[in-house]
Design a protein around this motif. Structure first.
Motif, PDB file in Angstrom:
ATOM      1  N   LYS A  95      39.885  36.121  44.607  1.00  0.00           N
ATOM      2  CA  LYS A  95      40.628  37.030  45.467  1.00  0.00           C
ATOM      3  C   LYS A  95      39.826  37.272  46.742  1.00  0.00           C
ATOM      4  N   GLU A 118      45.064  35.496  47.372  1.00  0.00           N
ATOM      5  CA  GLU A 118      44.457  34.975  46.141  1.00  0.00           C
ATOM      6  C   GLU A 118      44.570  33.461  46.140  1.00  0.00           C
ATOM      7  N   GLN A 468      36.624  39.458  46.395  1.00  0.00           N
ATOM      8  CA  GLN A 468      36.981  40.820  46.008  1.00  0.00           C
ATOM      9  C   GLN A 468      37.703  40.803  44.672  1.00  0.00           C
ATOM     10  N   GLU A 469      37.398  41.779  43.845  1.00  0.00           N
ATOM     11  CA  GLU A 469      38.067  41.902  42.561  1.00  0.00           C
ATOM     12  C   GLU A 469      38.020  43.357  42.120  1.00  0.00           C
ATOM     13  N   ASP A 470      38.844  43.673  41.121  1.00  0.00           N
ATOM     14  CA  ASP A 470      38.843  45.024  40.567  1.00  0.00           C
ATOM     15  C   ASP A 470      37.599  45.227  39.703  1.00  0.00           C
ATOM     16  N   PHE A 471      37.133  46.477  39.643  1.00  0.00           N
ATOM     17  CA  PHE A 471      35.957  46.810  38.835  1.00  0.00           C
ATOM     18  C   PHE A 471      36.250  48.076  38.046  1.00  0.00           C
ATOM     19  N   GLN A 472      35.784  48.102  36.799  1.00  0.00           N
ATOM     20  CA  GLN A 472      36.005  49.256  35.929  1.00  0.00           C
ATOM     21  C   GLN A 472      34.697  49.641  35.263  1.00  0.00           C
ATOM     22  N   THR A 478      38.357  53.049  37.664  1.00  0.00           N
ATOM     23  CA  THR A 478      38.550  51.776  38.368  1.00  0.00           C
ATOM     24  C   THR A 478      38.249  51.922  39.854  1.00  0.00           C
ATOM     25  N   GLY A 479      37.804  50.829  40.419  1.00  0.00           N
ATOM     26  CA  GLY A 479      37.542  50.733  41.856  1.00  0.00           C
ATOM     27  C   GLY A 479      37.621  49.281  42.256  1.00  0.00           C
ATOM     28  N   ILE A 480      37.000  48.913  43.350  1.00  0.00           N
ATOM     29  CA  ILE A 480      36.974  47.516  43.769  1.00  0.00           C
ATOM     30  C   ILE A 480      35.522  47.064  43.916  1.00  0.00           C
ATOM     31  N   LYS A 481      35.354  45.761  43.788  1.00  0.00           N
ATOM     32  CA  LYS A 481      34.030  45.155  43.916  1.00  0.00           C
ATOM     33  C   LYS A 481      34.118  44.027  44.929  1.00  0.00           C
ATOM     34  N   PHE A 506      34.549  53.427  44.932  1.00  0.00           N
ATOM     35  CA  PHE A 506      35.432  54.247  44.109  1.00  0.00           C
ATOM     36  C   PHE A 506      35.899  55.438  44.940  1.00  0.00           C
TER      37      PHE A 506
END
Length: 544
Positions: A95, A118, A468-472, A478-481, A506
């Motif tokens: 992404k 993506e 970029q990807e989602d992060f938990q 949850t946030g983004i990375k 976050f």
């Protein structure tokens, strides 16, 4: 790091970054296959007198510009609609974020919207193609084997041995070893013969020749007659010789003393006045010195007993010879010990390089900064509000930016805290930032990440690759990375270092939390530190 710029841009991105939408941004698809083309379209409507400049780019974020299409112009009444398209592609799945692009309209900058796209792998048709079992890894025999490692080790050891031998031999050749003679006349005669064999004056080294010639005579007089001839001037030497001959009842002719004085003064002129005697004069001076020494030796009374004569020998000369011998032995022991230590260290280092590799020696013998960080005593602390609980190898230090930020930005902020360790020019660095606004604000994490990346570029980062990807977190927040690589340019040395980064963002109750980690690409210890930090992240709710 230029934290002032970072915080200011962050404030603008989340609160006051809104501007009049002058440029429309769109893309033909947000999901595409590896190598396929994304068409990014930019539209703007301007007056007929306006001047619009679209940038010529090779890359837009992590996507490569494969084609920059010509600008299409459509006339609408007294205005023009300008359409600019870019063909983009990426050859790695993931992404990505297409960052904002700066467009100049009448020299005023306007930013396009950032877009998320993506890139997916090409799916294989496993029904039509026959599948096979995965084969074991086959070692390719290149015919070399490991023998070259042993040959290299032997050559290094032999090279060290040859160097030690050459060094000791050269040192021995440079030392002027003084022989111990039975009598002063024997020593003087031997040194005169050695001087003639050197052929100094025949080579043009007249000054060196006269210096050695007169030193031989002065040394003989000092040792045989016991007067300080080496430290005396020519006049003092001749006067001392006359006095000593009277005390010792030596029968010296006036001719002998005058010939000796004439040669000594000739030597003074050569050494200090750059006089150049003729060849026959040099030969005569040498013969005069030899004759004067023999005459002096014959003039010394023979009735002095041998035992008493030994007592009259220059005690300082004996001590000098003893000290010289002791010094030679001590130097030999030092050289031998040093050579042995160097040999053992080199042989051991070579063994570990051959058997375990250079990185093992570098990390465990020379030392590695991030390895030391990884093996240090880690600290788990909470930073900022909304709190970020994280485990780090070093305690993060508070950085106060309130006095350096613009007042218009600070007016929107209720609370801001920043903590960090290291900087972009270090092997490893981490920064934790938290932000709370006075009024409820809708925070766009993707936009905040984009501004953070622009801040890194402003500090010297080049060729940045962004993923970029989602992060938990472990608690389910949850946030983004954002992660990837960039080249860090040192402005002083102009050198480039490939860096790897990971940024977590976050948002909770109108507050912003960010963790940014940087280390050199390929640093396994840096990867382990980053992974341990990210796995330890815990987020707290904002407190009023």
């Amino acid at each position: 790091m230029k934290l002032k710029l970072y915080i200011f841009l962050l404030l603008l991105s989340t609160a006051v970054f809104s501007q009049q939408k002058q440029v429309e941004t769109s893309i033909d698809t947000t999901k595409n296959k590896i190598g396929a083309e994304f068409k990014l379209t930019l539209k703007t409507v301007v007056s007929s007198k306006s001047k619009v400049v679209f940038p010529q780019l090779k890359n837009i974020g992590a996507l490569e510009v494969i084609e920059s299409y010509p600008i299409d112009t459509l006339k609408k009444n007294d205005q023009y609609e300008l359409i600019k398209k870019y063909g983009l592609t990426q050859f790695d799945s993931g992404k990505y974020t297409i960052p904002s692009i700066k467009i100049l309209i009448d020299k005023a900058p306007f930013l396009t919207d950032s877009l998320a796209v993506e890139v997916t792998n090409v799916k294989l048709d496993t029904l039509q193609q026959k599948m096979y079992e995965i084969k074991d890894i086959t070692v390719v025999d290149n015919g070399l084997g490991d023998w070259w490692k042993y040959v290299l080790g032997i050559l290094i050891i032999l090279g060290i041995g040859a160097f030690v031998y050459w060094y000791i031999k050269k040192r021995q050749q440079k030392k002027i070893e003084e022989e111990v003679y039975k009598t002063p006349i024997e020593k003087a005669t031997s040194l005169l013969n050695s001087l003639e064999k050197k052929e100094l004056w025949q080579k043009g080294e007249i000054k060196e020749y006269y210096s050695e010639l007169t030193d031989i005579a002065r040394n003989y007089i000092e040792e045989a007659i016991q007067i300080p001839a080496m430290e005396s001037t020519t006049s003092e030497l001749i006067q001392g010789l006359k006095t000593a001959s009277t005390k010792k009842k030596m029968s010296l002719s006036t001719e002998t003393v005058e010939n000796l004085e004439r040669v000594l003064r000739q030597a003074d002129l050569v050494k200090f006045a750059k006089s150049k005697p003729l060849e026959f004069e040099i030969t005569e001076d040498r013969n005069k010195i030899q004759k004067a020494i023999l005459t002096l030796d014959n003039a010394i009374p023979t009735e002095i007993p041998v035992e008493e004569e030994d007592l009259l020998l220059n005690e300082a000369q004996k001590q000098k010879q003893i000290q010289l011998q002791l010094k030679r032995k001590r130097n030999k022991r030092i050289i031998t010990a040093t050579a042995t230590v160097v040999f053992l260290v080199t042989a051991t280092t070579t063994y570990f390089i051959v058997t375990k590799g250079f990185n093992f020696v570098k990390d465990n013998v020379i030392g590695h900064p991030t390895k030391e960080l990884l093996e240090s005593d880690w600290v788990k602390s909470e930073y900022g509000n909304p709190g970020v609980l994280v485990e780090t190898p070093k305690v993060l230090k508070r950085i106060d930016l309130t006095k350096t930020l613009p007042k218009e930005g600070l007016a929107l902020v209720k609370e801001m805290q920043t903590f960090g360790y290291g900087s972009l020019i270090d092997n490893f660095s981490i920064m934790v930032s938290t932000l709370k606004y006075k009024q409820e604000t809708q925070i766009d994490l993707a936009k905040s990440l984009e501004v953070t990346l622009k801040t890194i570029e402003a500090q010297g980062a080049r060729n940045m690759i962004v993923k970029q990807e989602d992060f938990q977190t472990n608690e389910g927040i949850t946030g983004i990375k954002g992660y990837g690589t960039f080249s860090n340019i040192d402005k002083n040395s102009k050198s480039s270092t490939k860096m790897y980064y990971e940024i977590l963002l976050f948002t909770q109750d109108g507050g912003l939390q960010q963790i940014a980690i940087f280390h050199q690409e390929g640093d396994t210890y840096g990867n382990e530190i980053a992974e341990r930090i990210l796995n330890s992240v815990e987020l707290k709710k904002a407190s009023n």
